[in-house]
Write an enzyme that holds these catalytic residues in place. Structure first.
Site, PDB file in Angstrom:
ATOM      1  N   TYR A 151       0.861  -1.209   0.000  1.00 39.92           N
ATOM      2  CA  TYR A 151       0.000   0.000   0.000  1.00 39.92           C
ATOM      3  C   TYR A 151       0.885   1.241   0.000  1.00 39.92           C
ATOM      4  CZ  TYR A 151      -3.320   3.614   1.261  1.00 39.92           C
ATOM      5  OH  TYR A 151      -4.058   4.774   1.250  1.00 39.92           O
ATOM      6  N   PRO A 181      -3.188  12.627   3.131  1.00 41.73           N
ATOM      7  CA  PRO A 181      -3.794  12.574   4.465  1.00 41.73           C
ATOM      8  C   PRO A 181      -3.275  11.414   5.314  1.00 41.73           C
ATOM      9  CG  PRO A 181      -5.459  12.378   2.695  1.00 41.73           C
ATOM     10  CD  PRO A 181      -4.113  12.113   2.101  1.00 41.73           C
ATOM     11  N   GLU A 187     -14.739   4.438   4.724  1.00 38.50           N
ATOM     12  CA  GLU A 187     -14.877   2.976   4.566  1.00 38.50           C
ATOM     13  C   GLU A 187     -13.512   2.306   4.386  1.00 38.50           C
ATOM     14  OE1 GLU A 187     -17.730   2.015   1.506  1.00 38.50           O
ATOM     15  OE2 GLU A 187     -19.238   3.332   2.376  1.00 38.50           O
TER      16      GLU A 187
HETATM   17  P1  NDP Z   1     -13.455   4.734   0.815  1.00 40.20           P
HETATM   18  O1  NDP Z   1     -13.296   3.257   0.847  1.00 40.20           O
HETATM   19  O2  NDP Z   1     -14.533   5.337   1.643  1.00 40.20           O
HETATM   20  O3  NDP Z   1     -13.607   5.243  -0.686  1.00 40.20           O
HETATM   21  C1  NDP Z   1     -12.863   4.678  -1.737  1.00 40.20           C
HETATM   22  C2  NDP Z   1     -13.511   5.035  -3.066  1.00 40.20           C
HETATM   23  O4  NDP Z   1     -12.714   4.489  -4.123  1.00 40.20           O
HETATM   24  C3  NDP Z   1     -14.900   4.465  -3.202  1.00 40.20           C
HETATM   25  O5  NDP Z   1     -15.739   5.420  -3.814  1.00 40.20           O
HETATM   26  C4  NDP Z   1     -14.710   3.272  -4.124  1.00 40.20           C
HETATM   27  O6  NDP Z   1     -15.870   3.089  -4.928  1.00 40.20           O
HETATM   28  C5  NDP Z   1     -13.557   3.761  -5.011  1.00 40.20           C
HETATM   29  N1  NDP Z   1     -12.836   2.654  -5.626  1.00 40.20           N
HETATM   30  C6  NDP Z   1     -12.068   1.717  -5.001  1.00 40.20           C
HETATM   31  N2  NDP Z   1     -11.636   0.820  -5.885  1.00 40.20           N
HETATM   32  C7  NDP Z   1     -12.123   1.200  -7.102  1.00 40.20           C
HETATM   33  C8  NDP Z   1     -12.034   0.647  -8.414  1.00 40.20           C
HETATM   34  N3  NDP Z   1     -11.317  -0.447  -8.685  1.00 40.20           N
HETATM   35  N4  NDP Z   1     -12.679   1.285  -9.419  1.00 40.20           N
HETATM   36  C9  NDP Z   1     -13.393   2.388  -9.167  1.00 40.20           C
HETATM   37  N5  NDP Z   1     -13.515   2.958  -7.963  1.00 40.20           N
HETATM   38  C10 NDP Z   1     -12.894   2.349  -6.936  1.00 40.20           C
HETATM   39  O7  NDP Z   1     -12.019   5.309   1.267  1.00 40.20           O
HETATM   40  P2  NDP Z   1     -11.411   6.793   1.307  1.00 40.20           P
HETATM   41  O8  NDP Z   1     -12.414   7.807   0.954  1.00 40.20           O
HETATM   42  O9  NDP Z   1     -10.697   6.894   2.585  1.00 40.20           O
HETATM   43  O10 NDP Z   1     -10.329   6.658   0.150  1.00 40.20           O
HETATM   44  C11 NDP Z   1     -10.196   7.581  -0.919  1.00 40.20           C
HETATM   45  C12 NDP Z   1      -8.727   7.745  -1.250  1.00 40.20           C
HETATM   46  O11 NDP Z   1      -8.062   8.303  -0.113  1.00 40.20           O
HETATM   47  C13 NDP Z   1      -7.996   6.437  -1.549  1.00 40.20           C
HETATM   48  O12 NDP Z   1      -7.111   6.658  -2.623  1.00 40.20           O
HETATM   49  C14 NDP Z   1      -7.202   6.167  -0.261  1.00 40.20           C
HETATM   50  O13 NDP Z   1      -6.053   5.407  -0.484  1.00 40.20           O
HETATM   51  C15 NDP Z   1      -6.873   7.585   0.149  1.00 40.20           C
HETATM   52  N6  NDP Z   1      -6.506   7.803   1.541  1.00 40.20           N
HETATM   53  C16 NDP Z   1      -7.340   7.408   2.568  1.00 40.20           C
HETATM   54  C17 NDP Z   1      -6.978   7.637   3.887  1.00 40.20           C
HETATM   55  C18 NDP Z   1      -7.796   7.179   5.026  1.00 40.20           C
HETATM   56  O14 NDP Z   1      -7.262   7.097   6.154  1.00 40.20           O
HETATM   57  N7  NDP Z   1      -9.086   6.885   4.863  1.00 40.20           N
HETATM   58  C19 NDP Z   1      -5.746   8.365   4.193  1.00 40.20           C
HETATM   59  C20 NDP Z   1      -4.946   8.715   3.056  1.00 40.20           C
HETATM   60  C21 NDP Z   1      -5.335   8.471   1.787  1.00 40.20           C
HETATM   61  P3  NDP Z   1     -16.541   1.673  -5.288  1.00 40.20           P
HETATM   62  O15 NDP Z   1     -16.226   0.714  -4.178  1.00 40.20           O
HETATM   63  O16 NDP Z   1     -17.995   1.993  -5.411  1.00 40.20           O
HETATM   64  O17 NDP Z   1     -15.910   1.322  -6.589  1.00 40.20           O
HETATM   65  C1  8X3 Z   2      -4.289   5.775   4.579  1.00 38.42           C
HETATM   66  C2  8X3 Z   2      -3.540   6.291   5.748  1.00 38.42           C
HETATM   67  O1  8X3 Z   2      -1.861   5.665   7.527  1.00 38.42           O
HETATM   68  O2  8X3 Z   2      -3.885   4.308   7.334  1.00 38.42           O
HETATM   69  O3  8X3 Z   2      -3.644   6.073   3.400  1.00 38.42           O
HETATM   70  O4  8X3 Z   2      -2.135   4.143   5.686  1.00 38.42           O
HETATM   71  S1  8X3 Z   2      -2.833   5.030   6.597  1.00 38.42           S
END
Ligand code: NDP
Ligand code: 8X3
Length: 252
Positions: A151, A181, A187
């Site tokens: 990851y 972030p 989720e």
């Molecule tokens: P969520 O799981 O809430 O949202 C992830 C989104 O990505 C969903 O809308 C999902 O839609 C979509 N997604 C995942 N896989 C696919 C795919 N193969 N094709 C199309 N859409 C896809 O998580 P977050 O909002 O937290 O995540 C959003 C971004 O932020 C990600 O890139 C994550 O790595 C990043 N991030 C998150 C952090 C955290 O702590 N939450 C911290 C730092 C970065 P669906 O399942 O409907 O396809």
């Molecule tokens: C998501 C943040 O620290 O859980 O990108 O990997 S962490």
């Protein structure tokens, strides 16, 4: 103004869609869960009287990416901003015990999916000699943590690609912003731990984590700077998180 937001069915993407809509942007939103996607679109159209298009596809599938982007016609091709947000973590284990399917899902979504989207949307921005690409990377793309291996590697790749995009598109006036972030309660952990709610809950236990809305505000702020201002990179953590390793779990 028109934004294309990937992964708008939940978390940061959904909260960003809401904030852009509130500020009267028309939206092309994507995600795999058709029911969620259509519900988000219906809600935003009703609340903010904006126009929306739903593109229901998997960013890992190049054919689907091309087919869906080709379906964008007429005035909708006038995209101002691409928010590359769709992404995930799958599993948390050492390299030597790693699940290769998990690795492939993360590499295909977080790196290749982001590249596919950028490859086909960037020419639309370049045609106008302006536009903005915002990539959602992570604190995990700045610091590797134990068991985060693949990851983290995918998010280091996003960090590198943000820098590369900024160089490659500078002559076309394209802005590129990297968003990194720390802990955001979405989720994300339910997905990482494959529906294990107890384990997911532990990630945010006794800590006031960031919300999806906190990140959406920062994304929208970067997007709404004057055209000559490019926010390169923003690292955001909860106040209770100093870095990838140090979290004060007495803050909730
Ligand atoms: P969520 O799981 O809430 O949202 C992830 C989104 O990505 C969903 O809308 C999902 O839609 C979509 N997604 C995942 N896989 C696919 C795919 N193969 N094709 C199309 N859409 C896809 O998580 P977050 O909002 O937290 O995540 C959003 C971004 O932020 C990600 O890139 C994550 O790595 C990043 N991030 C998150 C952090 C955290 O702590 N939450 C911290 C730092 C970065 P669906 O399942 O409907 O396809
Ligand atoms: C998501 C943040 O620290 O859980 O990108 O990997 S962490």
């Amino acid at each position: 103004m028109t934004a294309l937001i990937t992964g708008a069915t939940s978390g940061i993407g959904k909260a960003s869609a809401e904030l852009f809509a509130k500020n009267s942007w028309n939206l092309i939103i994507t995600g795999r869960r058709k029911d969620h996607l259509e519900a988000v679109a219906a809600d935003l159209q009703k609340k903010y009287k904006i126009k929306t298009i739903c593109l229901n596809f998997d960013v890992r599938n190049l054919k689907e990416v091309v087919k869906n982007i080709d379906s964008i016609k007429g005035e909708w091709k006038n995209i101002d901003l691409l928010l590359n947000n769709a992404g995930l973590a799958s599993g948390l284990s050492t390299i030597q015990e790693g699940n290769i399917e998990d690795w492939e899902v993360m590499i295909d979504t977080n790196i290749k999916g982001l590249l596919y989207m950028t490859r086909y949307i960037a020419p639309m921005l370049i045609e106008k000699n302006k536009g903005h690409i915002i990539n959602v990377a992570s604190l995990a793309g700045k610091q590797v943590y134990p068991n985060g291996n693949v990851y983290c590697a995918t998010k280091f790749a996003v960090d590198a690609l943000s820098k590369a995009m900024r160089m490659d598109m500078i002559q076309h006036g394209i802005r590129v912003t990297n968003i990194a972030p720390g802990l955001v309660e979405t989720e994300f952990s339910m997905v990482r731990f494959k529906g294990d709610a107890e384990r997911a809950k532990k990630t945010y236990e006794n800590i006031k984590a960031l919300s999806a809305e906190d990140i959406a505000e920062i994304i929208y702020w970067a997007a709404s700077r004057p055209a000559h201002v490019n926010i390169n990179d923003i690292v955001i953590t909860p106040t209770a998180q100093a870095n990838a390793y140090i979290v004060n779990r007495n803050t909730k």
